[in-house]
Design a protein around this motif. Structure first.
Motif, PDB file in Angstrom:
ATOM      1  N   GLU A  67      -4.432  16.225  -2.139  1.00  0.00           N
ATOM      2  CA  GLU A  67      -4.830  16.554  -0.773  1.00  0.00           C
ATOM      3  C   GLU A  67      -5.378  17.964  -0.760  1.00  0.00           C
ATOM      4  OE1 GLU A  67      -3.106  16.560   3.792  1.00  0.00           O
ATOM      5  OE2 GLU A  67      -1.716  16.587   2.117  1.00  0.00           O
ATOM      6  N   THR A  68      -6.603  18.111  -0.297  1.00  0.00           N
ATOM      7  CA  THR A  68      -7.201  19.421  -0.121  1.00  0.00           C
ATOM      8  C   THR A  68      -7.108  19.799   1.341  1.00  0.00           C
ATOM      9  OG1 THR A  68      -9.437  18.662   0.388  1.00  0.00           O
ATOM     10  CG2 THR A  68      -8.829  18.784  -1.939  1.00  0.00           C
ATOM     11  N   ALA A  69      -7.673  20.934   1.675  1.00  0.00           N
ATOM     12  CA  ALA A  69      -7.689  21.358   3.062  1.00  0.00           C
ATOM     13  C   ALA A  69      -8.611  20.493   3.904  1.00  0.00           C
ATOM     14  CB  ALA A  69      -8.128  22.818   3.153  1.00  0.00           C
ATOM     15  N   LYS A  70      -9.382  19.610   3.273  1.00  0.00           N
ATOM     16  CA  LYS A  70     -10.353  18.813   4.010  1.00  0.00           C
ATOM     17  C   LYS A  70     -10.074  17.320   3.971  1.00  0.00           C
ATOM     18  CE  LYS A  70     -14.021  22.197   3.699  1.00  0.00           C
ATOM     19  NZ  LYS A  70     -13.958  22.603   5.082  1.00  0.00           N
ATOM     20  N   PRO A 113      19.373  30.657  13.131  1.00  0.00           N
ATOM     21  CA  PRO A 113      18.068  30.158  12.687  1.00  0.00           C
ATOM     22  C   PRO A 113      17.031  30.269  13.802  1.00  0.00           C
ATOM     23  CG  PRO A 113      19.826  28.625  12.086  1.00  0.00           C
ATOM     24  CD  PRO A 113      20.434  29.658  12.980  1.00  0.00           C
ATOM     25  N   ALA A 114      15.812  30.594  13.410  1.00  0.00           N
ATOM     26  CA  ALA A 114      14.737  30.788  14.400  1.00  0.00           C
ATOM     27  C   ALA A 114      13.991  29.508  14.699  1.00  0.00           C
ATOM     28  CB  ALA A 114      13.789  31.839  13.888  1.00  0.00           C
ATOM     29  N   GLY A 115      14.423  28.413  14.193  1.00  0.00           N
ATOM     30  CA  GLY A 115      13.741  27.154  14.449  1.00  0.00           C
ATOM     31  C   GLY A 115      13.085  26.607  13.193  1.00  0.00           C
ATOM     32  N   GLU A 116      12.481  25.449  13.347  1.00  0.00           N
ATOM     33  CA  GLU A 116      11.838  24.786  12.215  1.00  0.00           C
ATOM     34  C   GLU A 116      10.599  25.559  11.788  1.00  0.00           C
ATOM     35  OE1 GLU A 116       9.857  20.439  11.071  1.00  0.00           O
ATOM     36  OE2 GLU A 116      10.441  20.910  13.142  1.00  0.00           O
ATOM     37  N   ARG A 117      10.421  25.711  10.492  1.00  0.00           N
ATOM     38  CA  ARG A 117       9.245  26.387   9.947  1.00  0.00           C
ATOM     39  C   ARG A 117       8.353  25.356   9.267  1.00  0.00           C
ATOM     40  NH1 ARG A 117       9.326  31.985   9.307  1.00  0.00           N
ATOM     41  NH2 ARG A 117      11.196  32.966  10.179  1.00  0.00           N
ATOM     42  N   ILE A 118       7.102  25.299   9.700  1.00  0.00           N
ATOM     43  CA  ILE A 118       6.144  24.343   9.156  1.00  0.00           C
ATOM     44  C   ILE A 118       5.049  25.109   8.440  1.00  0.00           C
ATOM     45  CG2 ILE A 118       4.509  22.510   9.729  1.00  0.00           C
ATOM     46  CD1 ILE A 118       6.178  22.011  12.260  1.00  0.00           C
ATOM     47  N   PRO A 119       4.885  24.899   7.141  1.00  0.00           N
ATOM     48  CA  PRO A 119       3.880  25.657   6.391  1.00  0.00           C
ATOM     49  C   PRO A 119       2.473  25.400   6.928  1.00  0.00           C
ATOM     50  CG  PRO A 119       5.373  24.484   4.907  1.00  0.00           C
ATOM     51  CD  PRO A 119       5.639  23.963   6.276  1.00  0.00           C
ATOM     52  N   LEU A 120       1.708  26.479   7.056  1.00  0.00           N
ATOM     53  CA  LEU A 120       0.296  26.369   7.437  1.00  0.00           C
ATOM     54  C   LEU A 120      -0.516  26.150   6.176  1.00  0.00           C
ATOM     55  CD1 LEU A 120      -0.460  28.998  10.231  1.00  0.00           C
ATOM     56  CD2 LEU A 120      -0.839  26.542  10.314  1.00  0.00           C
ATOM     57  N   LYS A 121      -0.572  24.907   5.729  1.00  0.00           N
ATOM     58  CA  LYS A 121      -1.321  24.604   4.533  1.00  0.00           C
ATOM     59  C   LYS A 121      -2.015  23.265   4.715  1.00  0.00           C
ATOM     60  CE  LYS A 121       2.441  22.255   2.068  1.00  0.00           C
ATOM     61  NZ  LYS A 121       3.216  22.195   0.818  1.00  0.00           N
ATOM     62  N   ARG A 135      -3.801  21.456   8.268  1.00  0.00           N
ATOM     63  CA  ARG A 135      -3.382  22.336   9.355  1.00  0.00           C
ATOM     64  C   ARG A 135      -3.756  23.782   9.060  1.00  0.00           C
ATOM     65  NH1 ARG A 135      -3.198  20.982  14.045  1.00  0.00           N
ATOM     66  NH2 ARG A 135      -4.383  22.866  14.336  1.00  0.00           N
ATOM     67  N   GLY A 136      -3.598  24.195   7.821  1.00  0.00           N
ATOM     68  CA  GLY A 136      -3.965  25.554   7.446  1.00  0.00           C
ATOM     69  C   GLY A 136      -5.457  25.797   7.542  1.00  0.00           C
ATOM     70  N   ARG A 195      -2.714  13.029  10.389  1.00  0.00           N
ATOM     71  CA  ARG A 195      -2.722  14.310   9.675  1.00  0.00           C
ATOM     72  C   ARG A 195      -3.188  15.456  10.555  1.00  0.00           C
ATOM     73  NH1 ARG A 195      -6.533  14.591   5.621  1.00  0.00           N
ATOM     74  NH2 ARG A 195      -5.376  16.330   4.724  1.00  0.00           N
ATOM     75  N   GLY A 196      -3.631  15.164  11.773  1.00  0.00           N
ATOM     76  CA  GLY A 196      -4.125  16.203  12.660  1.00  0.00           C
ATOM     77  C   GLY A 196      -5.553  15.921  13.089  1.00  0.00           C
ATOM     78  N   LEU A 197      -6.122  16.891  13.786  1.00  0.00           N
ATOM     79  CA  LEU A 197      -7.476  16.749  14.297  1.00  0.00           C
ATOM     80  C   LEU A 197      -8.489  16.936  13.169  1.00  0.00           C
ATOM     81  CD1 LEU A 197      -9.252  16.434  16.863  1.00  0.00           C
ATOM     82  CD2 LEU A 197      -9.323  18.928  16.957  1.00  0.00           C
TER      83      LEU A 197
END
Length: 443
Positions: free
Chosen positions: A42-45, A214-222, A225-226, A315-317
Motif C-alpha cells: 500500500e502506497t500513499a495513493k 491517556p490522551a485518547g486513541e492515536r491514529i498514525p498519519l500514514k 490518510r497521510g 480507506r478514505g476519500l
C-alpha cells in the motif's frame, strides 16, 4: 549453479518514496515465474501488487506484513537456474538488472499474459531441493525493533550510517540525534525501527514520575490518510482561495436526465451531466483549468481537462481522474465514473488513476448536505461543489412553486483569476443546470 537475484522495492513513481507491506503472495521455498506478483503493498495513493521480474526459487523475504519499506530496500531474493543445484554451493545475490523481464509493477504495464503458479519445493520429492543460499547481508527491516537508546556514549565522528533519507528525516523532525543511537542493522546501520524505538523510549515516563491519563486513541498519519493530510495542508499554505456560490433550479436538468434514460441504453448519472457542463464551462473560462508554477512565476493554462471527482471509500476519500473529459459524451463519462468508483472501493486503483487532475468535481450532496467550502486539490486551480438536490419553494415564471433546487459552489485560486471570471464560470454552470438547452450551443 544457481544465481541468487536480489529484487528490491521498485520506484513506484509520482514521488512515492515508501510503501507498506500488506500481504505476501509467496513464501520462502516457493517457485515463482517471471512477472508473477510476489507481494501486495500500500502506497500513499493505492494498493498495488508488485511482480518479480525473474523466475526461480524464493530464498528469502525481507519485512513482515505491516512493515514500511523505502524504495530500493530489498523485498526478496530468488535463486535462478536452481533446477539442478550443487548441494553445498552458496551463491551471492546479483543485480536484478542482469536477468528478468524488466517489468516490476502490476497496474503499471506489467504483462499478465503468462500463467502464474505457486509451487513449493519439498525435501524428499523427485524435484531437487535447492541448497541453502546465503545472500549477502542486506538491510532487512526487522519485525520488532532491536535497538534502544543507550547510555551516553562517545559521539562518533563522520557520517552516520542510516538505511534511507526517510529515517534521517524522521529523526530530524522529532529532534533526535542519530549519533546517540546504535543501529541494529548490518555494521551498525540505523534502521527506521531503531529511530521509532528511541522515540518511544523518550516518550516513556521516567520511574517515580506521575503518569498522566491517556490522551485518547492515536491514529498514525500514514498511507492514504497521510497523503491527504499533506496535500490539503500544502494547498492551504500555498493557494489564496476564495469561494462563491449560487442556488440553481435543477428541475429541468433532472427531467432531461429522466428522458435520456427512458430512451434506453446505458443509464446516465447526474454527475456525468454536471461533468459535461463543467467541461463546456472550462472551454469558456480556461483560466480555471490551470496551475501555478511558483518557481517560474507563471500561470500554466492546460489544454486538456483531466477531471477529478471525489469518491468515498473504506480507506478514505479518493479522487480518481477521468482523462480528457472534454472529449467524452455524457454516456462515456457515466461509464468511466462507474468504472473508477468500483476500482476505488475495491482498492485496485493504480497511482496513475489518482494523479494528473486539472479540475475537480465534488458531489458532497451524496452526504446529505447543501453546501461546503472545500479545499482545492493542489496543484489545481478550482473545484466545483454540488450539494443535494431537494424540493424547495422557488419562484418559477412569476409564481411560487416547488422545484428541485441545488446549491453550487466554486472554490478557486485567486492568483489565476478574479471574482468576475469565477462568477462567470459559476453562473454559466447554473444556467446550464436550469436550462440544459444552453449547453447545446457549445456541443
Amino acid at each position: 549453479m544457481p544465481q541468487v537475484l536480489e529484487f528490491k522495492l521498485p520506484d513506484l513513481g509520482e514521488g512515492l518514496t515508501e510503501a507498506e507491506i500488506v500481504r505476501w503472495l509467496v513464501a520462502v521455498g516457493d517457485v515463482v515465474e517471471i512477472d508473477q506478483p510476489v507481494v501486495e503493498v500500500e502506497t500513499a495513493k493505492a494498493m498495488v501488487e508488485v511482480p518479480c521480474p525473474y523466475g526461480g526459487v524464493v530464498t528469502a523475504r525481507f519485512g513482515e506484513e505491516g512493515t514500511e519499506l523505502p524504495v530500493g530496500a530489498p523485498l526478496i531474493t530468488v535463486a535462478v537456474g536452481a533446477a539442478d543445484p550443487a548441494p553445498d554451493t552458496a551463491a551471492a545475490p546479483v543485480p536484478a538488472s542482469e536477468s528478468g523481464s524488466g517489468n516490476v509493477l502490476v497496474g503499471y504495464g506489467t504483462d499478465h499474459s503468462r500463467p502464474t503458479r505457486r509451487r513449493r519445493i519439498r525435501p524428499g520429492t523427485a524435484t531437487a531441493v535447492v541448497a541453502p543460499v546465503a545472500p549477502v547481508p542486506v538491510p532487512a527491516v526487522p519485525v520488532a525493533p532491536a535497538a534502544v537508546p543507550v547510555a551516553p556514549v562517545a559521539v562518533p565522528v563522520g557520517p552516520v550510517p542510516v538505511i534511507s533519507p526517510l529515517v534521517r528525516k524522521l529523526a530530524r523532525d522529532n529532534g533526535l540525534d542519530l549519533r546517540q543511537l546504535r543501529g541494529s542493522g548490518p555494521e551498525g546501520l540505523i534502521l527506521r525501527a531503531d529511530v521509532e524505538a528511541a522515540l518511544r523510549a523518550e516518550a516513556a515516563p521516567t520511574p517515580g514520575t506521575a503518569v498522566s491519563a491517556p490522551a485518547g486513541e492515536r491514529i498514525p498519519l500514514k498511507g492514504l490518510r497521510g497523503a491527504v493530510a499533506e496535500k490539503l495542508s500544502r494547498s492551504r499554505r500555498e493557494i489564496p482561495e476564495a469561494t462563491c456560490w449560487v442556488d440553481a433550479d435543477a428541475t429541468e436538468l433532472m427531467a432531461a436526465r429522466a428522458a435520456m434514460n427512458a430512451a434506453g441504453g446505458p443509464k446516465i448519472s447526474v454527475l456525468a451531466l454536471l461533468a459535461r457542463v463543467c467541461t463546456a464551462a472550462l472551454a469558456k473560462y480556461p483560466e480555471l483549468n490551470s496551475t501555478v508554477d511558483l518557481a517560474a512565476k507563471e500561470i500554466v493554462r492546460l489544454p486538456a481537462v483531466h477531471l477529478g471527482f471525489a469518491a468515498q471509500t473504506e480507506r478514505g476519500l479518493m479522487v480518481p481522474v477521468v482523462r480528457d473529459a472534454q472529449t467524452r459524451s455524457a454516456e462515456s463519462l457515466s461509464a468511466e465514473f462507474a468504472r473508477l468508483t468500483e476500482l476505488a472501493r475495491a482498492g485496485k486503483l493504480a497511482p496513475a488513476d489518482l494523479t494528473g487532475g486539472t479540475f475537480t468535481l465534488n458531489n458532497y450532496g451524496v452526504f446529505g448536505v447543501d453546501g461546503s467550502t472545500p479545499i482545492i486539490n493542489h496543484p489545481e486551480a478550482a473545484m466545483l461543489g454540488v450539494g443535494r438536490i431537494i424540493p424547495k419553494p422557488w419562484v418559477h415564471q412569476g409564481e411560487l412553486a416547488v422545484r428541485q433546487v441545488v446549491q453550487l459552489s466554486l472554490t478557486f485560486d485567486h492568483r489565476v483569476c478574479d471574482g468576475g471570471t469565477a462568477g462567470g464560470f459559476l453562473r454559466y454552470v447554473a444556467d446550464c443546470v436550469e436550462s440544459p438547452a444552453v449547453l447545446l450551443r457549445s456541443l
